[in-house]
Enzyme design. Structure first.
Site, mmCIF file in Angstrom:
data_model
loop_
_atom_site.group_PDB
_atom_site.id
_atom_site.type_symbol
_atom_site.label_atom_id
_atom_site.label_comp_id
_atom_site.label_asym_id
_atom_site.label_seq_id
_atom_site.Cartn_x
_atom_site.Cartn_y
_atom_site.Cartn_z
ATOM 1 N N SER A 275 36.328 43.624 37.641
ATOM 2 C CA SER A 275 35.519 42.353 37.772
ATOM 3 C C SER A 275 35.097 42.274 39.347
ATOM 4 O O SER A 275 34.139 41.392 39.681
ATOM 5 C CB SER A 275 36.372 41.106 37.613
ATOM 6 O OG SER A 275 37.563 40.985 38.479
ATOM 7 N N LYS B 246 39.023 37.019 43.196
ATOM 8 C CA LYS B 246 37.458 36.766 42.941
ATOM 9 C C LYS B 246 37.026 36.439 44.365
ATOM 10 O O LYS B 246 37.697 36.235 45.310
ATOM 11 C CB LYS B 246 37.126 35.652 41.913
ATOM 12 C CG LYS B 246 37.925 35.889 40.722
ATOM 13 C CD LYS B 246 37.064 36.783 39.847
ATOM 14 C CE LYS B 246 37.827 36.651 38.395
ATOM 15 N NZ LYS B 246 37.056 37.890 37.570
#
Length: 275
Positions: free
Chosen positions: A53, A122
């Site tokens: 990710s 993230k």
């Protein structure tokens, strides 16, 4: 009860012998483990990257060091930072996270990541008070300002797979997105739960450096695009165990030095008496 008199040589007390390195080793290891635990709890912690990710910024298997001190002093995540945070709830699938005794012990002192903690990593795009949005074919915008995102995975659009907004980020929350936009189930995909927001209290800390593998070692700075007017915000190649060892060595050497100085001083005193 009186203590036995010290052994004497030629009418004088026998000089104390400095302990050998091998006798000092258990103390060195013990201090290193204590320091490692303190470092992991309050300063730095190593995390392993498990998914795609955050490509190409982070690859599967990378080890990053996360600054845990700043949150302790009340600092909150800033735009552009790569942040590790606890699962807000339902972001991660249930999985078998059993570890053997050795792995659990190493995780406890920071030698390896823990499989029990459900954490994600993230990039912070918006913080409390921001308005974030992204139309298909367009860039991500924060407070109406377009982001230039050179960190995106090659071939990925800013949000074509999941356009969003405009969304207002409440105080105490953050909007996060992966750098590999087409392979990241980030805030965009969790708007049904708390609007896709993550509590800043869930933040473990900022990932500040890739510590492993060696050929990928380097810092994780805030990209320049977040420094434009209106968006600017302030802000291990060692694991906590290694840092603990580094901290323990001077303490043990200092202790050894004091003991040797004491022995030397005692011997000198005996020589003067003999003379």
């Amino acid at each position: 009860m009186t203590e036995p008199a010290p052994e004497r040589q030629g009418g004088h007390a026998k000089p104390k012998q400095a302990r050998s390195f091998w006798k000092e080793l258990p103390l060195l290891i013990g201090v290193a483990l204590v320091l490692a635990l303190v470092i992991k709890t309050f300063l730095l912690q190593a995390f392993s990257i498990p998914s795609n990710s955050m490509q190409d910024t982070l690859q599967i298997g990378d080890r990053v060091l996360v600054d845990k001190l700043s949150p302790w002093w009340g600092a909150e995540p800033k735009r552009g930072e790569v942040v590790v945070f606890h699962d807000p709830g339902g972001w991660l699938p249930e999985q078998d996270t059993e570890q053997n005794v050795v792995q659990s012990a190493f995780s406890f002192i920071g030698l390896m990541p823990s499989a029990d903690e459900k954490d994600l990593i993230k990039r912070v795009i918006g913080v409390g008070g921001d308005t974030v949005e992204c139309e298909k074919g367009g860039p991500v915008k924060v407070n109406g300002k377009s982001l230039d995102e050179p960190y995106l995975f090659p071939g990925n659009a800013a949000c074509d797979d999941k356009p969003f907004g405009p969304v207002e980020v409440p105080d105490g929350k953050m909007w996060v997105m992966g750098d590999h936009r087409e392979d990241s189930l980030d805030s965009r995909y969790h708007q049904e739960t708390d609007g896709g927001m993550v509590d800043v209290d869930k933040a473990v800390g900022r990932a500040i450096v890739v510590a492993w593998p060696i050929d990928r070692m380097g810092p994780l700075p805030v990209p320049d695009t977040f420094e434009q007017d209106g968006l600017a915000g302030g802000v291990a190649s060692a694991t906590p165990a290694a840092l603990g060892l580094v901290g323990a060595v001077p303490l043990v050497l200092w202790r050894r030095g004091r003991r040797e100085d004491a022995v030397t001083g005692e011997s000198a005193g005996q020589q003067s008496i003999k003379g």
